[in-house]
Design a protein around this motif. Structure first.
Motif, PDB file in Angstrom:
ATOM      1  N   LEU A   1       7.308   8.517   4.257  1.00 18.07           N
ATOM      2  CA  LEU A   1       6.253   7.508   4.247  1.00 18.07           C
ATOM      3  C   LEU A   1       6.834   6.124   4.527  1.00 18.07           C
ATOM      4  O   LEU A   1       6.265   5.341   5.293  1.00 18.07           O
ATOM      5  N   THR A   2       7.957   5.821   3.952  1.00 15.96           N
ATOM      6  CA  THR A   2       8.610   4.528   4.177  1.00 15.96           C
ATOM      7  C   THR A   2       9.031   4.387   5.635  1.00 15.96           C
ATOM      8  O   THR A   2       8.816   3.338   6.252  1.00 15.96           O
TER       9      THR A   2
ATOM     10  N   PHE B   1       7.722   5.898   8.198  1.00 13.92           N
ATOM     11  CA  PHE B   1       6.495   5.775   8.986  1.00 13.92           C
ATOM     12  C   PHE B   1       5.947   4.359   8.929  1.00 13.92           C
ATOM     13  O   PHE B   1       5.563   3.784   9.951  1.00 13.92           O
ATOM     14  N   ARG B   2       5.915   3.762   7.734  1.00 14.86           N
ATOM     15  CA  ARG B   2       5.379   2.407   7.583  1.00 14.86           C
ATOM     16  C   ARG B   2       6.232   1.374   8.316  1.00 14.86           C
ATOM     17  O   ARG B   2       5.711   0.460   8.939  1.00 14.86           O
ATOM     18  N   VAL B   3       7.535   1.512   8.254  1.00 17.38           N
ATOM     19  CA  VAL B   3       8.425   0.593   8.967  1.00 17.38           C
ATOM     20  C   VAL B   3       8.234   0.739  10.473  1.00 17.38           C
ATOM     21  O   VAL B   3       8.144  -0.253  11.202  1.00 17.38           O
TER      22      VAL B   3
ATOM     23  N   LEU C   1       5.560   1.822  12.048  1.00 19.06           N
ATOM     24  CA  LEU C   1       4.238   1.305  12.383  1.00 19.06           C
ATOM     25  C   LEU C   1       4.248  -0.219  12.435  1.00 19.06           C
ATOM     26  O   LEU C   1       3.695  -0.823  13.354  1.00 19.06           O
ATOM     27  N   GLN C   2       4.902  -0.856  11.462  1.00 17.89           N
ATOM     28  CA  GLN C   2       4.982  -2.313  11.452  1.00 17.89           C
ATOM     29  C   GLN C   2       5.744  -2.827  12.675  1.00 17.89           C
ATOM     30  O   GLN C   2       5.348  -3.813  13.295  1.00 17.89           O
TER      31      GLN C   2
END
Length: 93
Positions: free
Chosen positions: A3-4, A6-8, A10-11
């Motif tokens: 999840l981390t 993926f979020r990085v 995406l950002q």
């Protein structure tokens, strides 16, 4: 962990798009008070948000023009709905 990552990712992707002027949201601000000028300065300082402040509208556009001399403040149009449609803004604040 996934999840981390993926979020990085995406950002980073959104930052890339916004630097290319993609994924931008055009914003119209109604009112040219001190709060509106503070808002413009904060949004301009945080380009990663993807907001592009197009214009400020006010009944008296010259009253605080000195606070942001390079930013356009226009007189409130008579038919606001038509004006918004013609300028194709995404958000109104």
């Amino acid at each position: 962990v996934l999840l981390t990552v993926f979020r990085v990712a995406l950002q980073q992707m959104l930052n890339f798009f916004r630097k290319k002027n993609w994924n931008q949201r055009r914003v119209l601000i109604i009112g040219a008070s001190d709060l509106a000028y503070d808002l413009v300065q904060n949004v301009k300082a945080a380009l990663w948000t993807g907001f592009d402040i197009v214009e400020l509208l006010d009944e008296n556009p010259k009253k605080n023009q000195h606070k942001l001399p390079n930013f356009h403040v226009s007189k409130m149009p008579g038919n606001l709905e038509q004006y918004i449609t013609e300028t194709s803004v995404d958000e109104i604040w």
